[in-house]
Scaffold this active site. Structure first.
Site, PDB file in Angstrom:
ATOM      1  N   ASP A  41       0.901  -1.337  -0.006  1.00 40.51           N
ATOM      2  CA  ASP A  41       0.206   0.010   0.193  1.00 40.51           C
ATOM      3  C   ASP A  41       0.686   1.367  -0.174  1.00 40.51           C
ATOM      4  O   ASP A  41       2.021   1.239   0.292  1.00 40.51           O
ATOM      5  CB  ASP A  41      -1.033   0.091   1.348  1.00 40.51           C
ATOM      6  CG  ASP A  41      -0.057  -0.023   2.504  1.00 40.51           C
ATOM      7  OD1 ASP A  41       0.785  -0.952   2.524  1.00 40.51           O
ATOM      8  OD2 ASP A  41      -0.519   0.568   3.448  1.00 40.51           O
TER       9      ASP A  41
ATOM     10  N   GLU B  29       0.126  -1.368   5.505  1.00 34.82           N
ATOM     11  CA  GLU B  29       1.415  -0.813   6.542  1.00 34.82           C
ATOM     12  C   GLU B  29       1.090   0.704   6.980  1.00 34.82           C
ATOM     13  O   GLU B  29       1.134   0.923   8.261  1.00 34.82           O
ATOM     14  CB  GLU B  29       2.543  -0.959   6.107  1.00 34.82           C
ATOM     15  CG  GLU B  29       3.652  -0.632   6.761  1.00 34.82           C
ATOM     16  CD  GLU B  29       4.274   0.743   6.939  1.00 34.82           C
ATOM     17  OE1 GLU B  29       5.231   0.890   7.642  1.00 34.82           O
ATOM     18  OE2 GLU B  29       3.454   1.528   6.128  1.00 34.82           O
ATOM     19  N   GLU B  30       0.578   1.380   5.958  1.00 40.09           N
ATOM     20  CA  GLU B  30       0.014   2.792   6.479  1.00 40.09           C
ATOM     21  C   GLU B  30      -0.806   3.261   7.534  1.00 40.09           C
ATOM     22  O   GLU B  30      -0.511   4.351   7.829  1.00 40.09           O
ATOM     23  CB  GLU B  30       0.129   3.509   4.870  1.00 40.09           C
ATOM     24  CG  GLU B  30       1.400   3.440   4.101  1.00 40.09           C
ATOM     25  CD  GLU B  30       2.730   3.967   4.508  1.00 40.09           C
ATOM     26  OE1 GLU B  30       2.633   4.619   5.607  1.00 40.09           O
ATOM     27  OE2 GLU B  30       3.774   4.159   3.752  1.00 40.09           O
TER      28      GLU B  30
ATOM     29  N   HIS C 258       4.591  10.654   2.218  1.00 40.33           N
ATOM     30  CA  HIS C 258       3.479  10.953   2.616  1.00 40.33           C
ATOM     31  C   HIS C 258       2.836  12.200   2.220  1.00 40.33           C
ATOM     32  O   HIS C 258       1.782  12.821   2.797  1.00 40.33           O
ATOM     33  CB  HIS C 258       3.465  10.820   4.352  1.00 40.33           C
ATOM     34  CG  HIS C 258       3.564   9.397   4.617  1.00 40.33           C
ATOM     35  ND1 HIS C 258       3.392   9.034   6.003  1.00 40.33           N
ATOM     36  CD2 HIS C 258       4.160   8.239   4.066  1.00 40.33           C
ATOM     37  CE1 HIS C 258       4.035   7.456   6.285  1.00 40.33           C
ATOM     38  NE2 HIS C 258       4.004   7.317   5.161  1.00 40.33           N
TER      39      HIS C 258
END
Length: 486
Positions: free
Chosen positions: A79, A146-147, A458
């Site tokens: 992801d 994961e995020e 991000h």
């Protein structure tokens, strides 16, 4: 544009990255990328496993002469964080990332690039596909989500993997070898409130905070970057104290693991204060921009008239919320006493939503020390509960405790120095890597983390260094050839 990326060296890595970036892969929406990875492994004739939570494992036998080496797990997450600039017209649900070259950097047009952790995934894909790269037996582990919770790593059961060494490819400095990371916990405060009819003789305003850098709420938290939610609350607090400003709506930040770049609010003030309110807000905006001018040169604070809102917040709840947000700790809480320059504990006030009678405030608290993590989480809990909010803890995951005696650390340290003529920086990081979670079910597995240089993860400023990718790829190939014997 993406054809330019495919011409970069090493072509094997960048071509796989371009293939991957054509597939939408937001956290918790990984169905398409899971199917993509399974098809990739099946087309190579390799053993492919999808576990019950959606992780994909692809197994490849050792090349000739490497059968006596320890089986390795090469691991990255599928992801990516989906963020875009407000003026960028882009649909993450249907479009692939649009990349371009900017000097030594690969960037995306107004969106996150997906180098975190797409370059790691692409690395593993290139190794699996290659018939020339020398390597031991490989178990390629592609985790999901994961995020936004690390649920893929949490859901991976013991016994699925047999490797004795895990190579995590999710570090963002090419001279760093990661041996530890922070754990984290989500702190969410909610409260219902009564909406009131907006009285007569009120004027509506929209306040917007934009142009901040944003960034990774772990790796960048020590930089002192602006947080749009905290800046907005400062403006609202001042407006209420001086002019009785009333809040109708707030929409600030986005994901917990991203430092908030933007916030907007709809408010109402007494019409008679119109001119002086504008002057006060302009003055305060200049003060804030001056405070942050070195770190946030593109910060904009825009106050403009809009249609007067029909509803506003209950006054008592508004006072409590703005005071709680002022008091809520944001940024570094404690530096490590054991590891120089390492942030031990921090918090990101990531999301603030006020609309239609509901308040929701989302934070991500991180620490390499579990007791300190919970201490800060409880500090936030107490702050918000004092204003009548209900506070929930969720998504708790452990940190990764360094093992300075691991044999794989010695291998990587020696190889890095031999290849580059200088020592690597062996460090723990303030990000949340999956190693700590994976280690709970595989406690005997040695783990190490490394990767190419990535900046601005991000955020739409995310970029990957081309020269660093070349350096990193050479390092990967040497590591695979030098895995210890069983």
């Amino acid at each position: 544009m993406n054809s330019e990326i495919r011409s970069l060296e090493p072509k094997a890595l960048w071509n796989k990255f371009a293939d991957l970036n054509a597939v939408p892969r937001a956290s918790k929406k990984e169905a398409r990328v899971i199917a993509f990875m399974k098809a990739f492994g099946n087309n190579l004739g390799l053993e492919v496993i999808e576990d019950e939570v959606g992780n994909v494992i692809i197994k490849k036998p050792a090349t000739a002469g490497m059968e006596d080496r320890e089986t390795i797990v090469m691991q990255s997450h599928l992801d990516m964080v989906h963020q875009k600039n407000t003026d960028t017209n882009f649909d993450f649900e249907t479009q692939g990332i649009e990349m371009y070259i900017d000097g030594d950097w690969v960037r995306a047009k107004g969106t996150t690039l997906g180098a975190d952790n797409g370059l790691g995934v692409a690395t593993i894909m290139a190794v699996l596909e290659s018939k020339a790269i020398v390597h031991p037996a490989i178990e390629a582990l592609f985790t999901i989500d994961e995020e936004t919770g690390m649920t893929g790593a949490m859901g991976l059961k013991g016994g699925v993997l047999s490797g004795g060494i895990l190579l995590n490819l999710d570090t963002e400095e090419d001279d760093e070898i990661g041996v530890g990371c922070a754990g984290g916990i989500d702190v969410t405060a909610t409260r219902a409130y009564k909406e009131e009819e907006t009285p007569e003789f009120k004027t509506g305003y929209e306040i917007r905070v934009k142009g901040l850098q944003g960034g990774h709420s772990g790796m960048d938290i020590h930089k002192g970057l602006g947080n749009a939610n905290k800046i907005m609350n400062r403006l609202l607090f001042d407006g209420f104290e001086n002019f009785g400003l009333r809040i109708s709506e707030i929409d600030g930040g986005s994901l917990r693991n991203a430092i908030p770049r933007e916030s907007s609010a709809i408010v109402a003030i007494d019409t008679l204060h119109d001119a002086v309110f504008n002057a006060e807000m302009s003055a305060l905006a200049e003060i804030i921009k001056t405070e942050l001018k070195t770190l946030e040169p593109d910060l904009e604070i825009v106050v403009s008239k809009t249609e007067t809102p029909e509803k506003i917040m209950d006054l008592g709840v508004q006072e409590g919320m703005t005071r709680a947000l002022y008091a809520a700790i944001n940024g570094v809480y404690r530096m490590s006493a054991d590891i120089p320059d390492l942030v031990e504990t921090s918090n990101n006030v990531a999301r603030v939503i006020v609309k239609e009678g509901e308040i929701k405030i989302g934070c991500l608290t991180r620490s390499s020390v579990d007791s300190s993590k919970m201490d800060l989480a409880n500090t936030l809990r107490a702050t918000f509960e004092l204003t009548g909010c209900e506070v929930e803890f969720s998504g708790d995951y452990p940190g990764w405790t360094p093992n300075m005696d691991a044999s794989i650390l010695k291998v990587l340290s020696n190889l890095y120095e031999k290849i580059n003529g200088e020592k690597a920086h062996v460090a723990a990081c303030h990000a949340g890597l999956e190693c700590g979670i994976l280690g709970s079910n595989y406690p005997e597995m040695e783990m190490i983390s490394f990767g190419p240089t990535i900046r601005g993860a991000h955020s739409p400023d995310e970029r990957a260094s081309i020269s660093s990718a070349q350096k990193y790829w050479k390092f990967v190939l040497e590591i695979l050839k030098n895995i210890p014997k069983k």
